[in-house]
Write an enzyme that holds these catalytic residues in place. Structure first.
Site, PDB file in Angstrom:
ATOM      1  CB  CYS A  43      -2.638  73.626  50.248  1.00 16.62           C
ATOM      2  SG  CYS A  43      -1.543  74.937  50.847  1.00 16.62           S
TER       3      CYS A  43
ATOM      4  NE  ARG B  92       2.022  74.000  54.615  1.00 20.87           N
ATOM      5  CZ  ARG B  92       1.379  74.056  53.449  1.00 20.87           C
ATOM      6  NH1 ARG B  92       0.072  74.236  53.428  1.00 20.87           N
ATOM      7  NH2 ARG B  92       2.023  73.921  52.318  1.00 20.87           N
TER       8      ARG B  92
END
Length: 212
Positions: free
Chosen positions: A53, A130
């Site tokens: 991330c 995601r």
């Protein structure tokens, strides 16, 4: 014997209206309606202070200006608290010298994530996918991209995707594999036998490059 299965919630699809929301973020209160008139890349990430991330946010921050030139804003979301978001983004700036200028939404109740299908309705944490949604200026979902938890997104590809969507709409044409600005566009496929039988010198009736 057939088991009784609980009906799954309807998943969002391309051309659906994006569910509205209002939430706190690292840039103050934000709502989906405030992005009307501009394109929006709306994406979720599993958790703050994680390696993949972090790499994505660095990539998005560095490409922020390129998205802005396409009249496209960036908006992130995770179920971590607003305070965790602030601490993480401050640490990214301190450690990597990259300032994240786009908002990151707090969704600790997982209401927005579930409305967008970023999490299953039975999920109790954010360890999922995601998810990325390209939303047009009218609030319509134009593309949906999901990556697994262990694979980072390609920011360059998402930038190309937004530009391709805009160009296809503006030109009334199609963008072929790997298309980027300046490449040849394709004509929509023939929709009738009459059109398909018209002579196209050196081309197939179903694959025609845009001329001029």
């Amino acid at each position: 014997m057939t088991e009784n299965l609980e009906a799954a919630p309807a998943a969002l699809r391309i051309n659906d209206k994006a569910p509205g929301f209002a939430a706190r973020s690292t840039a103050g209160d934000v709502s989906l309606s405030s992005y009307r008139g501009r394109w929006l890349l709306f994406f979720s990430h599993p958790a703050d202070f994680t390696s993949v991330c972090t790499s994505e946010f660095i990539g998005f921050a560095r490409a922020h200006e390129s998205f802005s030139k396409l009249n496209c804003d960036l908006l992130g979301l995770s179920v971590d608290s607003l305070y965790a978001h602030v601490a993480w983004l401050r640490d990214i700036e301190r450690t990597f010298g990259v300032k994240v200028r786009f908002p990151l939404i707090e969704d600790s109740a997982m209401v927005i994530a579930k409305a967008y299908g970023m999490l299953d309705n039975s999920s109790e944490n954010s360890g999922s996918v995601r998810a990325t949604y390209v939303i047009d200026p009218k609030g319509i979902i134009r593309a949906i991209v999901w990556y697994p938890m262990n694979v980072g997104r390609s920011v360059g590809e998402l930038l190309r995707l937004v530009e391709a969507l805009q160009t296809s709409e503006r030109e009334g044409a199609l963008t072929p594999e790997g298309w980027k600005q300046g490449d040849v566009l394709l004509e929509p496929a023939s929709a009738s036998m009459e059109e398909a039988c018209e002579p196209y010198e050196g081309e197939s009736w179903y694959y025609r490059e845009r001329r001029g």
